[in-house]
Motif scaffolding. Structure first.
Motif, short mmCIF file in Angstrom:
data_model
loop_
_atom_site.label_atom_id
_atom_site.label_comp_id
_atom_site.label_asym_id
_atom_site.label_seq_id
_atom_site.Cartn_x
_atom_site.Cartn_y
_atom_site.Cartn_z
N ASP A 176 8.47 3.58 -9.26
CA ASP A 176 7.13 3.02 -9.35
C ASP A 176 6.51 3.00 -7.95
O ASP A 176 7.20 2.79 -6.95
CB ASP A 176 7.18 1.59 -9.88
CG ASP A 176 7.77 1.49 -11.28
OD1 ASP A 176 7.86 2.53 -11.97
OD2 ASP A 176 8.14 0.37 -11.69
N TYR B 117 2.41 2.38 -5.71
CA TYR B 117 1.05 1.86 -5.82
C TYR B 117 0.22 2.32 -4.63
O TYR B 117 0.75 2.75 -3.59
CB TYR B 117 1.06 0.33 -5.91
CG TYR B 117 1.63 -0.38 -4.71
CD1 TYR B 117 0.80 -0.81 -3.66
CD2 TYR B 117 3.00 -0.64 -4.60
CE1 TYR B 117 1.33 -1.45 -2.56
CE2 TYR B 117 3.53 -1.28 -3.49
CZ TYR B 117 2.69 -1.68 -2.47
OH TYR B 117 3.20 -2.31 -1.37
N THR C 274 -4.16 1.78 -3.00
CA THR C 274 -5.49 1.21 -3.19
C THR C 274 -6.53 2.25 -2.78
O THR C 274 -6.27 3.13 -1.96
CB THR C 274 -5.71 -0.07 -2.36
OG1 THR C 274 -5.60 0.25 -0.97
CG2 THR C 274 -4.71 -1.14 -2.74
N LEU D 38 -6.86 -1.55 -7.06
CA LEU D 38 -5.42 -1.38 -6.94
C LEU D 38 -4.94 -0.49 -8.09
O LEU D 38 -5.23 -0.76 -9.26
CB LEU D 38 -4.72 -2.73 -7.01
CG LEU D 38 -3.19 -2.72 -7.13
CD1 LEU D 38 -2.53 -2.09 -5.91
CD2 LEU D 38 -2.67 -4.15 -7.37
N ILE E 265 -1.50 1.07 -9.84
CA ILE E 265 -0.05 0.91 -9.94
C ILE E 265 0.48 1.98 -10.88
O ILE E 265 0.08 2.05 -12.04
CB ILE E 265 0.33 -0.48 -10.48
CG1 ILE E 265 -0.37 -1.59 -9.69
CG2 ILE E 265 1.84 -0.67 -10.43
CD1 ILE E 265 -0.20 -2.98 -10.29
N MET F 73 5.06 -4.25 -10.25
CA MET F 73 3.67 -4.64 -10.44
C MET F 73 3.35 -5.94 -9.71
O MET F 73 2.29 -6.08 -9.09
CB MET F 73 3.35 -4.75 -11.93
CG MET F 73 3.26 -3.40 -12.62
SD MET F 73 2.67 -3.50 -14.34
CE MET F 73 4.18 -4.03 -15.16
N ALA G 153 2.98 -5.13 -6.04
CA ALA G 153 1.71 -4.47 -5.74
C ALA G 153 0.55 -5.46 -5.74
O ALA G 153 -0.33 -5.42 -4.87
CB ALA G 153 1.45 -3.35 -6.74
N ARG H 16 -7.75 -3.75 -11.26
CA ARG H 16 -6.33 -3.38 -11.32
C ARG H 16 -6.13 -2.37 -12.44
O ARG H 16 -6.41 -2.66 -13.60
CB ARG H 16 -5.46 -4.62 -11.56
CG ARG H 16 -5.54 -5.66 -10.43
CD ARG H 16 -4.82 -6.94 -10.79
NE ARG H 16 -4.99 -7.93 -9.73
CZ ARG H 16 -4.55 -9.19 -9.81
NH1 ARG H 16 -3.93 -9.61 -10.93
NH2 ARG H 16 -4.74 -10.03 -8.80
N VAL I 268 -3.40 0.44 -14.13
CA VAL I 268 -2.05 0.98 -14.25
C VAL I 268 -2.13 2.44 -14.68
O VAL I 268 -2.92 2.79 -15.57
CB VAL I 268 -1.20 0.16 -15.25
CG1 VAL I 268 0.06 0.92 -15.66
CG2 VAL I 268 -0.82 -1.19 -14.64
#
Length: 439
Positions: free
Chosen positions: A251, A253, A255, A260, A262, A278, A281, A291, A293
């Motif tokens: 995983d 992440y 920005t 953000l 992820i 998560m 992050a 946010r 994903v």
């Protein structure tokens, strides 16, 4: 071979000049595993570089690279040059690469460039640390005023899953070109995973890397089940957490502006590790307005994979985490179909939503789930009976033609618009507005 004429964007008029000066016209599709570069033969001090993965970095001031050269355990560097609008070099800096030998006599190199300024023209090239350099490539960073930007999302290209790598690569090339011509100021691209059909097939990777736009628009790639372990040889994601990890990666992440992102490795079904990644992050980026994903396997879709055991396990495990962490949207692939859910919370449809005059959902609870269809036209799955998905799907379509999604981000809104590649018509659009985002 492909004979398509490439119409470059107005935004990159200066890039054409710089590229022409460097002599880097687009090469035809070729199998990097067996062909040698004519330029390398004719110019001993020219470095033959291929499979260039140019990607977003940890934030908008960084970019990451991964690239291949012939020969094992070769040294690698990347030179970054800041240019004026006429293409003259203002300054240059060299970044060291980590490298290692991989199968078939190739070396894989990875590097990160830092200190990028907004709305600035740059060039980059790769070297061996001695006298040999690759051709130069150019890109422009975007202005980030008012936190407005857009990015493009592509469902599984899966080169080699259709009528052959060349045909699939041509379809992928056409979609990337169409999307970036429509949105020339786009900040970056996202590929939903399954870049290729067979992970060890170099010809298929040649096809995925074929679009010339991938050298001046950074593209973030997700780990798909068809990519598996060789993914780590081709791509260099930022902020790898070591959680949800296997030999392909973990995983991670990043920005961009106020958002953000992820990315979850859905080859691993360790929900607790995904939760920890998560949470990490989010804790590292508490000021992010939005946010998002990114994940390969879709947990709310409508075709062949909609009821897979691992997909349902992800739904049971991840939805509560998304709810707890206020995830706005999950962008997914894997099922080769287009699906937009209702706003979902606790695996149930959010019933009470206010809409503004433009039809945007205002401060909706829950998470929106979007599944992208094939961007290359390589493969489509049949829809299941509507009883499987009608509970959660606001829109579920199998168009059997390539599509892509543009995501517009502002300080207080997210807008998701999906287009057909063939005629650029709108398939679906949905917006979220956050009235309280600045409070």
């Amino acid at each position: 071979m492909f004979n398509r004429n490439h119409r470059m964007k107005v935004l990159f008029a200066t890039l054409i000049i710089v590229t022409a000066m460097a002599g880097c016209a687009k090469e035809p599709y070729r199998d990097s595993a067996v062909e040698e570069s004519v330029a390398t033969k004719d110019a001993p001090h020219t470095l033959d570089v291929f499979h260039i993965a140019f990607a977003p970095g940890a934030d908008e001031t960084e970019r990451t690279f991964s690239w291949h050269t012939r020969g094992m355990n070769k040294k690698g560097v990347v030179e970054l040059s800041q240019l004026d609008e006429e293409g003259n070099v203002l300054s240059s800096e060299t970044f060291e690469a980590a490298g290692e030998g991989i199968l078939r006599g190739f070396s894989s190199h990875k590097a990160t460039i830092t200190g990028l300024e907004e709305n600035q023209l740059y060039s980059y090239r790769f070297g061996d640390g001695h006298r040999a350099w690759s051709e130069s490539y150019t890109f422009r960073t975007q202005a980030t005023e008012d936190d407005d930007f857009n990015f493009l999302f592509f469902g599984d290209p899966q080169i080699g899953a259709g009528d052959g790598a060349q045909i699939d690569a041509d379809g992928w090339d056409r979609t990337v070109t169409t999307a970036t011509e429509m949105f020339p100021d786009t900040a970056f691209l996202v590929s939903a995973g399954d870049q290729v059909n067979t992970a060890h097939n170099l010809k298929q990777y040649d096809g995925w890397f074929f679009p010339e736009e991938l050298t001046f628009y950074p593209i973030m790639t997700l780990i798909g089940n068809h990519d598996y372990t060789p993914f780590a040889d081709y791509f260099n994601p930022p902020n790898e957490t070591g959680l949800g990890a296997d030999d392909a990666g973990s995983d991670f992440y990043f920005t961009y502006g106020n958002t953000l992102f992820i990315a979850l490795n859905t080859q691993r079904n360790n929900i607790e590790e995904h939760r920890e990644a998560m949470e990490l992050a989010v804790a590292e980026n508490p000021e992010a307005t939005h946010r998002i994903v990114l994940m390969h396997k879709s947990i709310y879709s409508s075709a062949d994979h909609a009821r897979d055991e691992d997909v349902l396990a992800f739904r049971d495990g991840l939805v509560p985490v998304f709810d707890e962490l206020d995830i706005d949207v999950a962008l997914m692939g894997h099922d080769h179909v287009y699906v937009r859910t209702y706003q979902m919370k606790g695996d149930a449809v959010v019933e009470e939503i206010a809409y503004d005059e433009a039809g945007a959902a205002v401060d909706p609870e829950g998470t929106l789930y979007l599944t992208g269809n094939s961007a290359s036209d390589s493969k489509y799955y049949d829809m299941q009976d509507s009883s499987v998905y009608e509970r959660y799907a606001a829109v579920a379509l199998q168009l059997e033609e390539p599509t892509f999604m543009n995501v517009e981000v502002t300080d207080d809104s997210l807008t998701f618009t999906t287009y057909k590649t063939a005629d650029q018509s709108v398939v679906d659009a949905y917006s979220i507005v956050k009235v309280d985002s600045g409070e």
